[in-house]
Design an enzyme around this catalytic site. Structure first.
Site: not given
Ligand code: NCD
Ligand code: ZN
Length: 335
Positions: A13, A15, A95, A134, A168, A240
């Protein structure tokens, strides 16, 4: 000096963003991980086959190594069976976000009523596409995940062949849910193994620890630690890691997300060593994910050594967790 060798670490996971931010963070993930499940919450979100293919190409171009596989995802919509059949080889998972629950989730679902989602979720079950969730309601911020448990149950019961990942997880309730349904799995971040709400807001506000779901209570963290340290077969590591520019974090209206990609494995070594569980780290960061997702990761060997590592204050424009602090484990080499 003590060393740990991890083979084919996976971050299930992450970003990676796009544009300049992608160029900053992608090499940091591809350096130590064999692969990562890449989240689709770009602006606009990834919702078509072309977008998946083009985003994958941009990720590959931003990597500094070839031995990394970006496992691609789509941003959930009520996709048709025909569409899913055509895209199944290009994606690993879809997702689903509740609308507005987190960064760039405005296009998410407004309801988890089963019937409108049935065609999509049945087709995903048939094609072996994993559903990543989520899991937060619109309730009081500390209760959002626990309140979502009934949705996980409803999805797990209605779609018994669908693999559902509780992303998460941050609560004891989610840990307890894991063994109630054979098709429920979970990812756990490294920061949720370390911090509680006290670390975020108990003293001076620490924006770089602010994320969704928000870190919870000590008993929640302990429940997460227990299953991570034993490498429970239904949990796997998902950082995450969610980079935001420094000015967006250190501002009024701080975006949610903790940036951990370049320090995740070092922190995991610290945590697992502290609890005498280093032998289970390989399963937590790779073997479980490979089995749950049925993937065969790119070969990579990461050697970590118990030697101090001072975390950089900033990576280009992104402040990492533990910036400027000294960790007790370093990356020695990657083969
Ligand atoms: C994530 C993001 O910034 O894209 N932020 C986070 O606080 N984890 C999005 C997510 O996974 O909730
Ligand atoms: Zn995330």
């Amino acid at each position: 000096m003590k060393t740990v060798t991890l083979t084919m670490p996976l971050d299930m996971h992450v970003h990676l963003r796009d544009g300049d931010m992608l160029k900053i963070v992608a090499p940091l993930t591809s350096y130590t991980f064999s692969g990562a499940l890449v989240m689709p919450n770009l602006v606009p979100p990834i919702t078509t086959k072309e977008m998946v293919k083009e985003y994958r190409s941009r990720i590959k171009a931003a990597m500094e190594s070839d031995d990394f596989e970006p496992y691609m995802t789509l941003f959930y919509q009520n996709f048709s069976r025909e569409f899913l059949e055509s895209v199944q080889d290009d994606i690993t998972a879809i997702k689903i976000y509740p609308s507005g629950a987190t960064t760039n989730s405005q296009g998410g679902v407004v309801s988890f009523d089963i019937e409108p989602m049935r065609e999509t979720l049945e087709a995903m079950s048939d094609f072996g596409i994993v559903l990543c969730v989520h899991g937060e309601t619109q309730g009081f911020v500390m209760d959002r995940e626990a309140e979502f448990m009934s949705v996980y149950e409803k999805l797990a019961i209605n779609f018994p062949k669908l693999k559902i990942i509780m992303e998460h997880i941050t609560t004891r309730e989610a840990v307890e849910m894991l063994d109630r349904h054979p098709n429920l799995y979970a990812t756990i971040t490294v920061h949720h193994l370390m911090i509680t709400l006290d670390d975020v807001a108990g003293g001076m506000l620490r924006p770089h620890l602010f994320c969704k779901p928000i870190a919870k209570r000590p008993h929640d963290r302990d429940a997460l630690l227990k299953i991570a340290l034993q490498a429970h077969p239904k949990v796997m590591f998902g950082s995450d890691s969610a980079p935001h520019p420094k000015h967006a974090k250190e501002s009024c209206g701080c975006g949610a997300g903790v940036f951990t990609a370049p320090i995740a494995l070092q922190l995991l070594c610290e945590i697992f060593q502290e609890h005498n569980a280093l032998d289970n780290l390989q399963a937590f960061v790779s073997d479980n994910a490979q089995r749950i997702y049925g993937i065969c990761a790119e070969y990579k060997e990461v050697v970590l050594v118990e030697r101090d590592f001072v975390v950089p204050e900033i990576y280009a424009d992104v402040v990492p967790m533990r910036a400027g602090e000294t960790l007790t484990w370093s990356i020695e080499r990657v083969d």
